[in-house]
Motif scaffolding. Sequence first.
Motif, short mmCIF file in Angstrom:
data_model
loop_
_atom_site.label_atom_id
_atom_site.label_comp_id
_atom_site.label_asym_id
_atom_site.label_seq_id
_atom_site.Cartn_x
_atom_site.Cartn_y
_atom_site.Cartn_z
N THR A 187 0.83 -1.23 0.45
CA THR A 187 -0.17 0.01 -0.22
C THR A 187 1.00 1.16 -0.02
N LEU A 188 2.29 0.92 0.63
CA LEU A 188 3.09 2.38 -0.07
C LEU A 188 3.30 3.01 -1.26
N PRO A 189 3.97 4.26 -1.62
CA PRO A 189 4.34 4.74 -0.30
C PRO A 189 3.14 5.76 -0.26
N TYR A 190 3.18 6.56 0.83
CA TYR A 190 2.77 7.43 0.91
C TYR A 190 1.95 7.94 0.18
N PRO A 191 0.78 8.81 0.75
CA PRO A 191 0.36 9.63 -1.06
C PRO A 191 0.10 11.22 -0.30
N PHE A 192 0.92 11.35 1.37
CA PHE A 192 0.81 12.98 1.91
C PHE A 192 1.60 13.86 0.93
#
Lengths: 444, 385
Positions: free
Chosen positions: A14-19
């Motif tokens: 599920t990575l990377p973070y989408p932030f």
Amino acid sequence: MSAEILNSYLNETTLPYPFCPGCGHSMVLNQLDAVLVDLQIDPHKLVIVTDIGCVGLSDKFFDTNAFHGLHGRSMTYATGIKLANPELKVIVLIGDGGCTIGGNHLISAARRNIGISVLVFNNLNFGMTGGEHSVTTPTGAITATTNYGHIERPLDICGTISVNGAGYVARSTVFEKNLPELITEAIAYDGFSLLDIWELCTAYYAPKNQLNKKSLERTLASLNFSTGVLHQEIRPEYSHAYRTVVTEQEEEALEPEKTSQEQFGSNLSKEVDFIIAGEAGKKIVSGAAAFSQGALKSGLWATQRNDHPVTVQSGYSVTELKLSPEEILFTGTTRPDVIIVLFDEGLKKVSPQINELCEDDTLYINSDLLPVETRAKVISLDFTKAGKWSGKKRLWCVMALAELLRNTNYYPLEAFQAAVSEQKRFAEDNLTAIEASEGLISFS
Amino acid sequence: MEQILKVNGSKANREFINGADAIVRGAIHAECDFFAGYPITPATPILLQMVNELPKVGGVAIQAEDEIAAIGMCIGAAMAGSRVLTATSGPGISLYSENIGMAIMGEVPIVIVDCQRMGPATGGATTTSQGDIQFLRWGTSGGYPVIVLSPTNVVECYNLTRKAFDLSERFRVPVFLATDKETVSTNVTVNTADFEAVPVRERNLAAEGIDFIPYRVGQASDVPDMAVYGGAHILRFTTSSHNEKGYLTKNRDDVGRLNEHLTEKISAHIDEIAMLNTDLQSGADTLIISYGVTARSVTEAVRLARLEGKKVSALTIYSLWPIPERQIREVLDGYKRVLVVELNHGQYLREIERLAKNDQEVIGLSRVDGGLISPSEILEKVGMR
């Protein structure tokens, strides 16, 4: 479940973070992962609860149980999970937006000291919906909904919950070196813990308010918001305390279910409808309940509906009763066959029904309340004849009902006495009053 | 059709109780072990009894800080393995609304009692109504289906509470018990021999050792196996449109499949859910349809009419939603005139109108002043008095 050592709790798929670049969320999540690795909590026994906002995306990056719910309601789901299974470790990841809409839940969870650990990803505005102000937005700040400067005062989350029962409360910026230790302490705490983590929203709040690491610290200082551990106390954790409290009561509380055995007969051949009109605090409802139970003991069917003003200890108390040899289907109000009026408040309430009575109907009425205009047959009740019981207004209802039974024999008085005996608290007084009631009535 | 109305049992088992008592007893016998609620007339007696009774059977019952928290706690507890109940009235259902949608989306087994009172808004706290019948079906965004059962009397409060738990486990969906102030708070004689021991359905938990996919179903109408927090599998739960793994998605195939499934799992099983009772008289050209507390007056009206030699039929509907359309159409067939009796401005009438044929006269009898519709009002409406 698994005995192997976990090197990461993150779900690589599920990575990377989408932030956004520079957003604090990624930093905090990495530190949370490191803390979980350190604590080695079984992912089967760990539930990460999130709700709405950018931080609400976070649960999917962890290979643990996850609950992603409605905006600001994380604390309620976490409370339900913890109450249902106190062995679970429950971590809430929430934003300052969630704390805005869910403020009541935050305070209530703190007051209970329910065992959940709350990390507030506090970036001082609603990052996901376009940078609107939140409950933590400082006064004077520019946001999408405060273009002329924010007028409200920001909520001191930590201060509020510290004085309202939270067991562990800390505040930090995302940049502080000891953040991992604070996260560890918050998660390890057995009770309600909260860590308020101040961050930069690089999409909205930071550029609009020239916020950077330095000015973030200045903002905290200007608000007199300290960082570090702010409050810590030892209180019983709610889900365990609940089980302790109820176990202590259990023995005493258990009561076998009772069924009403038919012991008496009745000659009642058709339904009779009653109204008992009294006033609050005079045992109208319990007297009527005993009367209904007596009917059951005599093989009759009964219904009982009580009415009183919202202020239960003042005003009228009126009960509608029906007795029948057959099952009563319609429990609603009908023209009664019998009205029993004991007190003035009740008289005022049922005057319209008294007006509708016919020649075949009966009005039993406290003689103090006479005269009353009615077509019904009037039977007066003179409570002064009851000797030392005459002043006990709480007993008038059972006394009147006993006299009614003597007069009508709808069912045997003995059945009523048996029912009264089962009402533990007042059984003795009521039984004596029933005896003393003989001869109270006179016909006019 | 399932017959659930029973009378005339042995006198030895008679008790004098109300619907709230029966609901509590039914819930506990259905092995409910979690309750959260918030005080509201006329549902408060259920909260009061649950906080006293559930701990005795090892359960947990709590007064929440508001209605949103009450249902939120229930949903959390359900996903941690509890059988959950909450009880409120119309204004509380309003506050439950968003979480009802989440319980539909996340497929949560939960039973919700609505003790209907007069609306709109605060309305009449102590007056009876059947004003929430469309609201319960359509009261959350998206319009996805729920199950609504409506008991007509105190005995059925017990029986249908047990049935509600059964259906909530079977379909992983919110099941409402639509009752009312009159039924929950008026004490009546009941014969406890009429209480039905609806078997307790075990939660359909995914087997240990398999690769658990939380929202995977074979066909759209299937109900996915469950996992609970702290159990054999890692569980993802989400309020958002999701793929079978429980991850938020905008993928149209996934979203379409999910939403078809949420509808299909109910609509494909209407026959299994349907509960109606008919009392049909040959030669009658009038059919009286009712549900809930009003059905008792209809039963009495029908009895009185027949005593005078008049012919009339009656249909009681217990499973209001999903509407048992086929079953209702079958009963409607051949009647010239259909009367729908309800304590609202014709909320179920509109459904019957839609199901009736063009040559059938469908009329409603409503009452919204807080009083019950009496048997004589019904007889007057159909000209039998």
